[in-house]
Motif scaffolding. Structure first.
Motif, mmCIF file in Angstrom:
data_model
loop_
_atom_site.group_PDB
_atom_site.id
_atom_site.type_symbol
_atom_site.label_atom_id
_atom_site.label_comp_id
_atom_site.label_asym_id
_atom_site.label_seq_id
_atom_site.Cartn_x
_atom_site.Cartn_y
_atom_site.Cartn_z
ATOM 1 N N ALA A 1 -0.106 -2.459 -3.786
ATOM 2 C CA ALA A 1 0.200 -3.851 -4.045
ATOM 3 C C ALA A 1 0.923 -4.443 -2.834
ATOM 4 C CB ALA A 1 1.080 -3.969 -5.289
ATOM 5 N N ASN B 1 -2.137 -7.308 -6.684
ATOM 6 C CA ASN B 1 -2.308 -5.877 -6.930
ATOM 7 C C ASN B 1 -3.186 -5.264 -5.844
ATOM 8 O OD1 ASN B 1 -4.803 -6.915 -7.724
ATOM 9 N ND2 ASN B 1 -5.070 -5.357 -9.309
ATOM 10 N N ALA C 1 -0.056 -2.901 -10.719
ATOM 11 C CA ALA C 1 0.105 -4.339 -10.940
ATOM 12 C C ALA C 1 0.907 -4.989 -9.816
ATOM 13 C CB ALA C 1 0.820 -4.561 -12.272
#
Length: 125
Positions: free
Chosen positions: A33, A52, A104
């Motif tokens: 990320a 991400n 994420a």
């Protein structure tokens, strides 16, 4: 050695646009990320936008949501921040960063391991 180099900052009038770029070298950042933070004079560094590992998920600070767009080109090892409708309160040094993990989008300062030197964005009223 990982290096991040930001570019694209400058002086713009309120309502204008800029696109920041962050070129990464020393490793591939395909699996990680990445994010943009900013620091205004006399203030702490704050989260602006994150993406991400694949570029399919994004997260934005409320102050920039709807005006900024983050994207990454894994083939070019480059991160972007497209900024529209800039306001004087967007004036800051903008930093790109690589997170320590994939997954994420990360919004916390401590989620990031490598940082660039920053690029100045100044918005005049």
């Amino acid at each position: 050695q990982v290096q991040l180099r930001e570019s694209g900052g400058g002086l713009v009038q309120a309502g204008g646009s800029l696109r920041l770029s962050c070129a990464a070298s020393g490793r591939t950042f395909r699996n990680y990320a990445m994010g943009w933070f900013r620091q205004a004079p006399g203030k702490e560094r704050e989260f602006a936008a994150a993406v991400n590992w694949s570029g399919s998920l994004t997260s934005y600070a409320d102050s920039v949501k709807g005006r900024f767009t983050i994207s990454k080109d894994n083939a070019k090892n480059t991160l972007y921040l497209q900024m529209f409708k800039l306001q004087p309160e967007d004036t800051a040094v903008y930093y790109c960063a690589i997170a320590s993990l994939g997954g994420a989008p990360k919004t916390g300062y401590n989620d990031y391991t490598y940082w660039g030197q920053g690029t100045q964005v100044t918005v005049s009223s």
